[in-house]
Write an enzyme that holds these catalytic residues in place. Structure first.
Site, short mmCIF file in Angstrom:
data_model
loop_
_atom_site.label_atom_id
_atom_site.label_comp_id
_atom_site.label_asym_id
_atom_site.label_seq_id
_atom_site.Cartn_x
_atom_site.Cartn_y
_atom_site.Cartn_z
N ARG A 37 0.82 -1.21 0.00
CA ARG A 37 0.00 0.00 0.00
C ARG A 37 0.86 1.27 0.00
O ARG A 37 0.44 2.30 -0.50
CB ARG A 37 -0.95 0.00 1.20
CG ARG A 37 -2.17 -0.87 0.96
CD ARG A 37 -3.10 -0.88 2.15
NE ARG A 37 -4.39 -1.43 1.79
CZ ARG A 37 -5.23 -1.99 2.66
NH1 ARG A 37 -4.91 -2.06 3.94
NH2 ARG A 37 -6.39 -2.45 2.27
N LYS A 202 -12.94 -9.95 8.44
CA LYS A 202 -13.90 -8.86 8.64
C LYS A 202 -15.29 -9.37 8.25
O LYS A 202 -15.92 -8.91 7.29
CB LYS A 202 -13.50 -7.63 7.82
CG LYS A 202 -12.22 -6.98 8.31
CD LYS A 202 -11.84 -5.77 7.49
CE LYS A 202 -10.58 -5.11 8.02
NZ LYS A 202 -10.05 -4.08 7.10
N GLY A 360 -5.99 -5.60 1.69
CA GLY A 360 -4.67 -5.43 2.27
C GLY A 360 -4.04 -6.75 2.65
O GLY A 360 -2.89 -7.04 2.29
N GLY A 384 -12.67 -4.57 1.20
CA GLY A 384 -14.05 -4.16 1.43
C GLY A 384 -14.49 -3.15 0.37
O GLY A 384 -15.61 -3.21 -0.15
N1 LIG Z 1 -10.57 -19.15 9.92
C1 LIG Z 1 -10.09 -17.96 10.28
N2 LIG Z 1 -10.13 -17.57 11.57
C2 LIG Z 1 -9.61 -16.38 11.97
N3 LIG Z 1 -9.03 -15.49 11.13
C3 LIG Z 1 -8.94 -15.84 9.83
C4 LIG Z 1 -9.46 -17.07 9.34
N4 LIG Z 1 -9.22 -17.12 8.01
C5 LIG Z 1 -8.58 -15.98 7.68
N5 LIG Z 1 -8.41 -15.21 8.77
C6 LIG Z 1 -7.69 -13.90 8.87
O1 LIG Z 1 -8.28 -12.94 8.05
C7 LIG Z 1 -7.37 -11.85 8.00
C8 LIG Z 1 -7.63 -11.02 6.76
O2 LIG Z 1 -8.98 -10.62 6.73
P1 LIG Z 1 -9.51 -9.31 6.00
O3 LIG Z 1 -8.95 -8.10 6.66
O4 LIG Z 1 -10.98 -9.49 5.92
O5 LIG Z 1 -8.85 -9.43 4.53
P2 LIG Z 1 -8.40 -8.28 3.51
O6 LIG Z 1 -7.49 -7.33 4.25
O7 LIG Z 1 -7.70 -8.99 2.40
O8 LIG Z 1 -9.68 -7.61 3.07
C9 LIG Z 1 -5.99 -12.47 8.03
O9 LIG Z 1 -5.24 -11.80 9.01
C10 LIG Z 1 -6.26 -13.94 8.39
O10 LIG Z 1 -5.40 -14.43 9.41
O1 LIG Z 2 -7.58 -2.68 5.27
C1 LIG Z 2 -8.53 -2.10 4.76
O2 LIG Z 2 -9.55 -2.74 4.16
P1 LIG Z 2 -9.57 -4.29 3.66
O3 LIG Z 2 -9.12 -5.18 4.80
O4 LIG Z 2 -11.00 -4.51 3.30
O5 LIG Z 2 -8.65 -4.38 2.46
C2 LIG Z 2 -8.64 -0.59 4.70
O6 LIG Z 2 -7.45 0.02 5.22
C3 LIG Z 2 -9.87 -0.12 5.46
O7 LIG Z 2 -9.74 -0.41 6.84
P2 LIG Z 2 -11.06 -0.58 7.76
O8 LIG Z 2 -11.78 -1.84 7.26
O9 LIG Z 2 -10.55 -0.71 9.16
O10 LIG Z 2 -11.91 0.65 7.54
#
Ligand SMILES: Nc1ncnc2c1ncn2[C@@H]1O[C@H](COP(=O)(O)OP(=O)(O)O)[C@@H](O)[C@H]1O
Ligand SMILES: O=C(OP(=O)(O)O)[C@H](O)COP(=O)(O)O
Length: 405
Positions: A37, A202, A360, A384
């Site tokens: 990023r 998330k 991310g 997201g």
């Molecule tokens: N079964 C699970 N239980 C807890 N955490 C998980 C599981 N599968 C994936 N994760 C966690 O999800 C996190 C990423 O989620 P998220 O922030 O939603 O993704 P992104 O940043 O790609 O949008 C990672 O740190 C990973 O360890």
């Molecule tokens: O990591 C982010 O989003 P992402 O995990 O959905 O890629 C952005 O920095 C937004 O963070 P936020 O979901 O805490 O508002």
């Protein structure tokens, strides 16, 4: 109206330009484990530096609780930003206080300052519009113009994303422009079959997009932390795995809707169950109807999809012409739970069509697992944000810049 871009701001030489980036990078202590990023923010910053603007960078990192918290400081990011820009970056120890004021006052044309984490201030994420506006006004006082380039955060109606853009002449930076060009290809007649893979942690954020995504895709594959709410909706026990109990009825609705639409909603057949959350946890592969059938009973937790599921998901992915993937399939940061994410990433590299990885942590995962960016059609900095864009939602951070879908 279309998106306002940098040229809409005219000459920025000598002007103080506030740039909202998404520098929310994964950290281990103060070490940045993936700087994607920060790298993605460089082209816009260089464009402004080359014009002779005084550049004030703002960002959030993580989800602190509206108060300073050293583990979410942007200080390590200032260091990396400076290395990548090849010039000093002044780091202000606060966001709108005396430290920030001094940093801004000291800028000469072409200089760069980074202010401390926006989310150390309750106004940034406040529900109350007046509170957000009051915080945005403090930020706006530092600048003559505003450039929004934090694509990962355009789905958030937060002070630095939305209200600030209303207070100053504002435009999108080149990262937002580039992201939208690719995501447009996914929304306008995507080549079919079109598969979306969802995972990550998330869960409550991301479950919400499924209802609108279902009519747009041919298959939806569910892994990561959100799979357990689906299993629970099917009446299965999930031990101590991540679960959004209050979303179970919503998820039942998605299962019914998928059937009605003829969309394949693929759920895991097996998962890796661990004794605890940790790299040294004991772990076994279990079918999804036997998650609590281990020595750890209800205490066991699912931390990755199992090998049969990894193979199933890989087949779906390889057979698609358009694939969007957000959210790791498991806790890839811990070696015993990285295999599902690695298998799906590998399948994405083999897609004969457009493959997009968004988020991310998803971007960090593919790089940590040894893949190169050029093995994918596109790696988006927003998870997201891109999901909400794909579901057709109006995103506040884009609308405020003139964008209409
Ligand atoms: N079964 C699970 N239980 C807890 N955490 C998980 C599981 N599968 C994936 N994760 C966690 O999800 C996190 C990423 O989620 P998220 O922030 O939603 O993704 P992104 O940043 O790609 O949008 C990672 O740190 C990973 O360890
Ligand atoms: O990591 C982010 O989003 P992402 O995990 O959905 O890629 C952005 O920095 C937004 O963070 P936020 O979901 O805490 O508002």
């Amino acid at each position: 109206m279309t998106l306002r871009t940098l040229d809409a701001l005219g000459s920025l030489a000598g002007k103080r330009v506030i740039v909202r980036c998404d520098l929310n990078v994964p950290l281990e202590g103060t070490k940045i484990t993936d700087d994607g990023r920060v790298r993605a923010s460089i082209p816009t910053l260089n464009a402004l530096i080359n014009q002779g603007a005084k550049v004030i960078v703002i960002s959030h990192l993580g989800r602190p609780d509206g108060a300073p918290d050293a583990k979410y400081s942007l200080a390590p990011v200032a260091q990396r930003l400076s290395e990548l820009l090849g010039q000093p970056v002044t780091f202000a120890q606060d966001t709108v206080g005396g430290g920030a004021q001094t940093a801004v006052d000291g800028l000469k044309d072409g200089d760069v300052a980074l202010l401390e984490n926006l989310r150390f201030n309750p106004g940034e994420t406040a529900k109350d519009e007046g509170e957000r506006r009051a915080f945005a006004e403090k930020l706006a006082a530092f600048g003559d113009a505003f450039v929004s380039d934090g694509f990962g955060v355009v789905h958030r109606k937060q002070a630095s994303v939305y209200e600030l853009a209303q207070l100053l002449p504002s435009a999108a930076g080149t990262l937002i422009q580039a992201e939208l060009e690719v995501l447009d290809r996914l929304t306008e007649n995507p080549e079919r079959p079109y598969a979306v893979v969802l995972g990550g942690s998330k869960v409550s954020d991301k479950l919400g997009v499924i209802g609108h995504l279902l009519p747009k895709v041919n298959s939806l594959l569910i892994g990561g932390g959100m799979l357990f709410t689906f299993l629970a909706a099917k009446g299965l026990k999930v031990g101590s795995s991540l679960l959004e109990a209050d979303q179970i009825d919503t998820v039942k609705g998605y299962l019914a809707k998928a059937e009605e639409l003829g969309v394949e909603l693929a759920l895991p057949r097996d998962v890796v169950v661990a004794s605890k959350f940790g790299a040294d946890a004991e772990h076994v592969v279990r079918p999804v109807d036997a998650i609590e059938d281990t020595d750890w009973g209800e205490k066991g937790l699912g931390l990755d999809i199992g090998p049969e599921t990894a193979e199933l998901f890989s087949e779906y992915v390889r057979g698609a012409k358009t694939v969007f993937w957000n959210g790791p399939m498991g806790v890839f940061e811990l070696a015993p739970f990285a295999a599902g994410t690695k298998a799906v990433a590998q399948a994405l590299t083999e897609v004969d069509g457009l493959s997009v990885v968004g988020g991310g942590d998803s971007a960090a995962a593919v790089r940590a697992l040894g893949f190169r960016d050029d093995q994918f059609g596109h790696i988006s900095t927003g998870g997201g944000a891109s999901l909400e864009f794909l579901e057709g939602k109006r995103l506040p951070g884009l609308e405020v810049l003139g964008w209409q879908q």
